[in-house]
Design a protein around this motif. Sequence first.
Motif, PDB file in Angstrom:
ATOM      1  N   ARG A  25       2.351   1.851  -3.384  1.00  0.00           N
ATOM      2  CA  ARG A  25       1.330   2.287  -4.344  1.00  0.00           C
ATOM      3  C   ARG A  25       1.265   3.771  -4.340  1.00  0.00           C
ATOM      4  NH1 ARG A  25      -1.356  -2.854  -3.867  1.00  0.00           N
ATOM      5  NH2 ARG A  25      -2.272  -2.258  -1.850  1.00  0.00           N
ATOM      6  N   GLN A  53       0.939  -1.335  -0.073  1.00  0.00           N
ATOM      7  CA  GLN A  53       0.034   0.132   0.069  1.00  0.00           C
ATOM      8  C   GLN A  53       0.787   1.370  -0.033  1.00  0.00           C
ATOM      9  OE1 GLN A  53      -3.168   0.132  -0.650  1.00  0.00           O
ATOM     10  NE2 GLN A  53      -3.815   2.144   0.237  1.00  0.00           N
ATOM     11  N   ALA A  74      -5.036   2.577  -4.535  1.00  0.00           N
ATOM     12  CA  ALA A  74      -4.516   2.760  -2.996  1.00  0.00           C
ATOM     13  C   ALA A  74      -5.748   3.216  -2.546  1.00  0.00           C
ATOM     14  CB  ALA A  74      -3.325   3.680  -2.750  1.00  0.00           C
ATOM     15  N   TRP A 127      -7.569   1.142   0.528  1.00  0.00           N
ATOM     16  CA  TRP A 127      -7.637   1.558   1.998  1.00  0.00           C
ATOM     17  C   TRP A 127      -9.145   1.698   2.468  1.00  0.00           C
ATOM     18  CZ3 TRP A 127      -9.556   6.383   3.684  1.00  0.00           C
ATOM     19  CH2 TRP A 127      -9.364   6.706   4.912  1.00  0.00           C
TER      20      TRP A 127
END
Length: 70
Positions: free
Chosen positions: A7, A4, A62, A66
């Motif tokens: 990204r 993450q 991303a 999330w």
Amino acid sequence: MTAQGVRITVGLILFVQGIGSAITDAVWHSSFGVAGLLRAAGAPEWTELTVGGVGAALLIWAMIVWRVRA
């Protein structure tokens, strides 16, 4: 660094490099960064916006990952 984080980092870099270079080229007729190197190598003008678009796509991806995990 997590996937993450990668990204987000790569997305931000490509977005700023691509869109920033396109704006700089339009206003001051000078490219910079990754997109500037591609243009110097003979890539077409739309390459800068493509680099920025890839960065935006990574940032959106991303953000989606999330939100799903939150």
